[in-house]
Structures are given as structure tokens and as C-alpha cells.
Design an enzyme around this catalytic site. Structure first.
Site, PDB file in Angstrom:
ATOM      1  N   HIS A   1     -51.726   1.787 -21.125  1.00  0.00           N
ATOM      2  CA  HIS A   1     -50.479   2.274 -20.529  1.00  0.00           C
ATOM      3  C   HIS A   1     -49.371   2.193 -21.583  1.00  0.00           C
ATOM      4  CE1 HIS A   1     -46.935   2.504 -17.961  1.00  0.00           C
ATOM      5  NE2 HIS A   1     -47.724   3.028 -17.035  1.00  0.00           N
TER       6      HIS A   1
ATOM      7  N   GLU B   1     -49.609  10.694 -19.470  1.00  0.00           N
ATOM      8  CA  GLU B   1     -48.330  10.181 -18.996  1.00  0.00           C
ATOM      9  C   GLU B   1     -47.284  10.333 -20.099  1.00  0.00           C
ATOM     10  OE1 GLU B   1     -48.704   7.313 -15.583  1.00  0.00           O
ATOM     11  OE2 GLU B   1     -48.966   6.109 -17.361  1.00  0.00           O
TER      12      GLU B   1
HETATM   13  C1  PEP Z   1     -46.513   4.755 -14.564  1.00  0.00           C
HETATM   14  O1  PEP Z   1     -46.024   3.656 -14.771  1.00  0.00           O
HETATM   15  O2  PEP Z   1     -47.665   4.996 -14.959  1.00  0.00           O
HETATM   16  C2  PEP Z   1     -45.736   5.751 -13.866  1.00  0.00           C
HETATM   17  C3  PEP Z   1     -46.204   6.972 -13.801  1.00  0.00           C
HETATM   18  O3  PEP Z   1     -44.558   5.333 -13.301  1.00  0.00           O
HETATM   19  P1  PEP Z   1     -43.560   6.223 -12.407  1.00  0.00           P
HETATM   20  O4  PEP Z   1     -44.386   6.950 -11.387  1.00  0.00           O
HETATM   21  O5  PEP Z   1     -42.615   5.250 -11.799  1.00  0.00           O
HETATM   22  O6  PEP Z   1     -42.892   7.186 -13.345  1.00  0.00           O
END
Ligand code: PEP
Length: 241
Positions: free
Chosen positions: A92, A159
């Protein structure tokens, strides 16, 4: 392929809160999608007990690349499995940033997860500056090459760092382009097996934008942070069509 809606609670959740989030999920009937929640490590066993026999799986948010040893404060993949987890998030961006985790370490963690019988969810994504400079495909390509072990049997989560916890979501076009790129990289490296690897999108997914994001080609589900802390929002995302 069934989409996976995964929630990560990050560093949120004392016992009472964990129970309050997990209990409504137990009864929820979600057709056509798989659900996963990743509580903090201290709550995994309790949440796994609450969700036992339900359709919702439980995962960890990180694991060490070793099975055991002198690693104070760390948690191994077999320990997560023993506590009731079936999945674990590795790489992450908050771990890459806060703990300076490298692609090599993340690959080791993914291998440890697979060896322990867990499904790793390997996160990749560019920062805002890397995107502004037009380097997002190079960055994500390098992260995939470095973080995924040979014979990878798991899930990838795209992400974009600038979209995490900011309320800013990538446009559907940006998501489509990046997911097509990741899909291409997975197929190039893993052949037919790469076609079956789910590619989640994460970054400010909410009930209001979930349907549009989940409809983008090559989006295999969502990794949800903030909105997974409220069972009703998480379920609304899982039900979004
Ligand atoms: C995450 O931490 O992987 C994430 C997607 O957070 P958020 O949905 O709050 O942006």
C-alpha cells in the site's frame, strides 16, 4: 470474473467499532460480487469470528516476508492466516511512503502470503507529481515488474496516490487507460494466467462514484479506504451497479 470489493480500515477500529462495522456485513446479501474487509491486525481474529460462515472474507493490511523470527512488532503471513485471514494487502502506498518499503520487499511479502495460503493484494500507483510529469505508466510498470513474483497468484490494486483519502478520484478515462495498461503488462508477463488476475481500483471510491468506476473495462473491483468504515457505505459500494 466476479468483482472483489475490499475495504481497508487502516489504523481505525477499537473492539466496539470493529464489531459495529462487521456485524451488519454478516447479514448482507450481495449478489455477484465478493467482499473482503481488512481490519487492523488487532481486530482480525474478532472480525473473522463475527463474519464466520458469512460471504465476507477477512484480510490483513500488511505482512512480513519472513514466516517468523526476530522482527519486533511485525506480523507474518502464517500468523494472519492463523487469525482467520484469507487475504493480505501488500505494498500500500502508505507503507511504501511511511515505511520506505521497496518493490523487492513487497515481492517478498507477496511470496510469503502465497506460501501461507493467503491471496496477496499488491498495490501500485503513481504520485501526483509523477502523473503531472507524464510518468505514471513508467512508474506503475516498474512497480508491477518489481513487486509481483513469478507465477503470481493474487490480486493487483491500482491506487493513484493522489486519489487516496483526498476525495479526488481518477477520471473514468484515466482509470480505463491505466487498467488496460496493467492488464497488458500482466498478460505479457504471465500469459493466459494474467488474464484472470483481478485489477482493483482504489482512491476515494464512494457510493456515489462506485457504479461508474466499477463499470470501466478491466476494473475487477475496488479497494476502499474511508468509505469502508461505515458498513452502509461499504455495502452501497458493493451493491452499486
Ligand atoms: C486506500 O487507502 O487504499 C484508499 C483507497 O483510501 P480511500 O478510499 O479513503 O481513498
Amino acid at each position: 470474473m466476479r468483482q472483489l470489493i475490499a475495504g481497508t480500515w487502516k489504523m481505525h477500529g477499537l473492539s466496539r467499532e470493529a464489531e459495529a462495522i462487521a456485524t451488519p456485513l454478516r447479514e448482507a446479501g450481495i449478489l455477484g460480487r465478493d467482499l473482503l474487509v481488512c481490519p487492523p491486525a488487532t481486530q482480525i481474529a474478532a472480525v473473522a469470528r463475527i463474519l464466520a460462515g458469512s460471504a465476507v472474507a477477512v484480510g490483513g493490511q500488511d505482512c512480513h516476508y519472513a514466516t517468523h523470527g526476530a522482527h519486533t512488532g511485525d506480523i507474518s503471513a502464517p500468523m494472519l492466516r492463523d487469525a482467520g485471514a484469507t487475504h493480505v494487502i501488500v505494498g500500500h502506498s502508505e507503507r511504501r511512503q511511511d515505511h520506505h518499503e521497496t518493490d523487492d520487499q513487497i515481492r517478498g511479502k507477496a511470496m510469503a502470503a502465497i506460501a501461507a495460503g493467503l491471496t496477496p493484494i499488491v498495490c501500485v500507483g503513481e504520485t501526483g507529481i509523477e502523473r503531472e510529469e507524464g510518468r505514471e505508466f513508467g512508474v506503475v510498470g516498474r512497480q508491477l515488474a518489481g513487486s509481483l513474483p513469478d507465477g503470481f497468484a493474487g490480486v493487483v490494486a491500482y491506487e493513484p496516490v493522489w486519489a487516496i483519502g483526498t476525495g479526488r478520484t481518477a477520471t473514468e478515462g484515466d482509470v480505463a487507460d491505466m487498467h488496460a495498461f496493467i492488464y497488458g503488462e500482466l498478460v505479457r508477463r504471465f500469459g493466459a494466467a494474467g488474464e484472470g488476475i483481478l485489477i482493483l481500483y482504489g482512491g476515494s471510491v464512494r457510493p456515489a462514484n462506485a457504479a461508474a468506476l466499477l463499470a470501466v473495462p478491466h476494473v475487477g473491483g475496488a479497494l476502499v479506504g474511508g468509505a469502508s468504515l461505515k458498513a452502509e457505505d461499504f455495502l452501497a459500494i458493493a451493491r452499486a451497479a
